[in-house]
Design a protein around this motif. Sequence first.
Motif, PDB file in Angstrom:
ATOM      1  N   LEU A  82       0.838  -1.206   0.000  1.00 51.04           N
ATOM      2  CA  LEU A  82       0.000   0.000   0.000  1.00 51.04           C
ATOM      3  C   LEU A  82       0.872   1.254   0.000  1.00 51.04           C
ATOM      4  CD1 LEU A  82      -2.841   1.275   0.226  1.00 51.04           C
ATOM      5  CD2 LEU A  82      -2.548   1.165   2.703  1.00 51.04           C
ATOM      6  N   LEU A  83       1.911   1.259   0.837  1.00 50.99           N
ATOM      7  CA  LEU A  83       2.814   2.416   0.880  1.00 50.99           C
ATOM      8  C   LEU A  83       3.559   2.584  -0.448  1.00 50.99           C
ATOM      9  CD1 LEU A  83       4.320   2.072   4.464  1.00 50.99           C
ATOM     10  CD2 LEU A  83       2.625   3.715   3.676  1.00 50.99           C
ATOM     11  N   GLN A  84       4.033   1.484  -1.011  1.00 54.83           N
ATOM     12  CA  GLN A  84       4.721   1.571  -2.300  1.00 54.83           C
ATOM     13  C   GLN A  84       3.788   2.128  -3.368  1.00 54.83           C
ATOM     14  OE1 GLN A  84       6.039  -2.479  -2.812  1.00 54.83           O
ATOM     15  NE2 GLN A  84       8.107  -2.009  -2.082  1.00 54.83           N
ATOM     16  N   ASN A  85       2.545   1.688  -3.356  1.00 54.87           N
ATOM     17  CA  ASN A  85       1.570   2.181  -4.313  1.00 54.87           C
ATOM     18  C   ASN A  85       1.334   3.673  -4.110  1.00 54.87           C
ATOM     19  OD1 ASN A  85      -0.340   2.045  -6.399  1.00 54.87           O
ATOM     20  ND2 ASN A  85      -1.995   1.756  -4.924  1.00 54.87           N
ATOM     21  N   MET A  86       1.229   4.100  -2.864  1.00 51.21           N
ATOM     22  CA  MET A  86       1.018   5.525  -2.584  1.00 51.21           C
ATOM     23  C   MET A  86       2.214   6.361  -3.057  1.00 51.21           C
ATOM     24  SD  MET A  86      -0.809   5.384   1.138  1.00 51.21           S
ATOM     25  CE  MET A  86      -1.250   7.101   1.252  1.00 51.21           C
ATOM     26  N   ILE A  87       3.413   5.852  -2.821  1.00 57.44           N
ATOM     27  CA  ILE A  87       4.612   6.587  -3.259  1.00 57.44           C
ATOM     28  C   ILE A  87       4.694   6.618  -4.777  1.00 57.44           C
ATOM     29  CG2 ILE A  87       7.138   6.529  -3.288  1.00 57.44           C
ATOM     30  CD1 ILE A  87       6.966   5.400  -0.414  1.00 57.44           C
ATOM     31  N   THR A 123      19.064   5.834   2.477  1.00 62.02           N
ATOM     32  CA  THR A 123      18.523   4.983   1.428  1.00 62.02           C
ATOM     33  C   THR A 123      17.878   3.758   2.063  1.00 62.02           C
ATOM     34  OG1 THR A 123      20.239   5.722  -0.077  1.00 62.02           O
ATOM     35  CG2 THR A 123      19.075   3.695  -0.659  1.00 62.02           C
ATOM     36  N   ILE A 124      16.625   3.514   1.690  1.00 60.45           N
ATOM     37  CA  ILE A 124      15.887   2.342   2.165  1.00 60.45           C
ATOM     38  C   ILE A 124      15.343   1.644   0.930  1.00 60.45           C
ATOM     39  CG2 ILE A 124      13.956   1.532   3.542  1.00 60.45           C
ATOM     40  CD1 ILE A 124      14.237   4.080   5.204  1.00 60.45           C
ATOM     41  N   GLY A 125      16.036   0.602   0.506  1.00 58.50           N
ATOM     42  CA  GLY A 125      15.631  -0.106  -0.709  1.00 58.50           C
ATOM     43  C   GLY A 125      15.679   0.838  -1.901  1.00 58.50           C
ATOM     44  N   PRO A 126      14.607   0.897  -2.684  1.00 59.25           N
ATOM     45  CA  PRO A 126      14.599   1.778  -3.848  1.00 59.25           C
ATOM     46  C   PRO A 126      14.226   3.222  -3.491  1.00 59.25           C
ATOM     47  CG  PRO A 126      12.581   0.502  -3.782  1.00 59.25           C
ATOM     48  CD  PRO A 126      13.441   0.013  -2.646  1.00 59.25           C
ATOM     49  N   ILE A 179      10.415  21.523  14.442  1.00 55.78           N
ATOM     50  CA  ILE A 179       9.689  20.367  13.902  1.00 55.78           C
ATOM     51  C   ILE A 179      10.589  19.618  12.934  1.00 55.78           C
ATOM     52  CG2 ILE A 179       8.667  21.622  11.956  1.00 55.78           C
ATOM     53  CD1 ILE A 179       6.049  20.142  12.596  1.00 55.78           C
ATOM     54  N   GLN A 180      10.450  18.293  12.915  1.00 58.30           N
ATOM     55  CA  GLN A 180      11.170  17.476  11.938  1.00 58.30           C
ATOM     56  C   GLN A 180      10.134  16.630  11.202  1.00 58.30           C
ATOM     57  OE1 GLN A 180      13.855  14.143  13.031  1.00 58.30           O
ATOM     58  NE2 GLN A 180      15.432  15.378  12.024  1.00 58.30           N
ATOM     59  N   VAL A 181      10.175  16.713   9.888  1.00 56.68           N
ATOM     60  CA  VAL A 181       9.202  16.050   9.027  1.00 56.68           C
ATOM     61  C   VAL A 181       9.955  15.083   8.117  1.00 56.68           C
ATOM     62  CG1 VAL A 181       7.385  16.439   7.328  1.00 56.68           C
ATOM     63  CG2 VAL A 181       7.805  18.138   9.085  1.00 56.68           C
ATOM     64  N   GLN A 182       9.311  13.939   7.824  1.00 58.83           N
ATOM     65  CA  GLN A 182       9.984  12.960   6.959  1.00 58.83           C
ATOM     66  C   GLN A 182       9.001  12.309   5.993  1.00 58.83           C
ATOM     67  OE1 GLN A 182      11.663  10.060   9.607  1.00 58.83           O
ATOM     68  NE2 GLN A 182       9.794   8.861   9.701  1.00 58.83           N
ATOM     69  N   THR A 183       9.551  11.790   4.904  1.00 61.00           N
ATOM     70  CA  THR A 183       8.786  11.014   3.924  1.00 61.00           C
ATOM     71  C   THR A 183       9.737  10.145   3.125  1.00 61.00           C
ATOM     72  OG1 THR A 183       7.087  11.110   2.212  1.00 61.00           O
ATOM     73  CG2 THR A 183       8.875  12.684   2.018  1.00 61.00           C
ATOM     74  N   LEU A 184       9.180   9.215   2.379  1.00 58.38           N
ATOM     75  CA  LEU A 184       9.976   8.414   1.459  1.00 58.38           C
ATOM     76  C   LEU A 184       9.831   9.016   0.073  1.00 58.38           C
ATOM     77  CD1 LEU A 184       9.056   4.803   2.640  1.00 58.38           C
ATOM     78  CD2 LEU A 184      11.244   5.964   2.931  1.00 58.38           C
ATOM     79  N   GLU A 185      10.938   9.119  -0.629  1.00 58.48           N
ATOM     80  CA  GLU A 185      10.943   9.654  -1.988  1.00 58.48           C
ATOM     81  C   GLU A 185      11.601   8.631  -2.918  1.00 58.48           C
ATOM     82  OE1 GLU A 185      13.127  13.315  -1.708  1.00 58.48           O
ATOM     83  OE2 GLU A 185      11.383  14.426  -0.987  1.00 58.48           O
ATOM     84  N   ARG A 186      11.251   8.740  -4.206  1.00 59.33           N
ATOM     85  CA  ARG A 186      11.872   7.857  -5.198  1.00 59.33           C
ATOM     86  C   ARG A 186      13.302   8.264  -5.446  1.00 59.33           C
ATOM     87  NH1 ARG A 186       7.561   9.355  -8.415  1.00 59.33           N
ATOM     88  NH2 ARG A 186       5.791   8.365  -7.547  1.00 59.33           N
TER      89      ARG A 186
END
Length: 186
Positions: A82-87, A123-126, A179-186
């Motif tokens: 689901l997360l991969q699809n959202m990204i 880096t986390i996987g792709p 504040i510290q904010v994070q996300t996964l990016e391609r």
Amino acid sequence: MAESVGDFSFTAMLDRMRRREKNALGVLAALLVAILLYEGICAPLLRWRQRQRAIIAVKTAQLQQLSTSLDEFRSIEKRLLLLQNMIDTRRRDFTLFSFLNQISETLDLGKHIVLMKPTHPETIGPYRLARIEMKWKDVGLDTLVQWLGQVEESGNLVHVQKLALQPSTENPVLLDVGIQVQTLER
């Protein structure tokens, strides 16, 4: 005629015994055979059976734990997909920095930004785990809550990791925010 000590015969001894003594000797012999059978056959079988039951209990517990772990794995795998699809369905030009800047400008927080610094991405996987540290000065609580809501509920998998609030030194009604904010990016 008395027999000599050297000529001992079991049959001769049985002939001289009374019936009661013969019965007692037979019972003792049967008891001895029963004890030997129990200790030689039954007791080892019972111990083996008890060990087998203990092994089965351990294996059953291990199987239950494995089943639970498998269910957890499948749940995590579904969330990951689901997360991969959202990204993957997020805009190709999405960056955390521009996203946060856009929301800040929409809520007129741009003038309150003291610091907006990206940290070194992991880096986390792709994917890359992008983090941005932000500091604001003299921000109202309502504006902060609106900003947090837009960030967390954007559908872009952006999450607030750390939040530090202090009353402003210039105006105690307003807040200084880290504040510290994070996300996964391609």
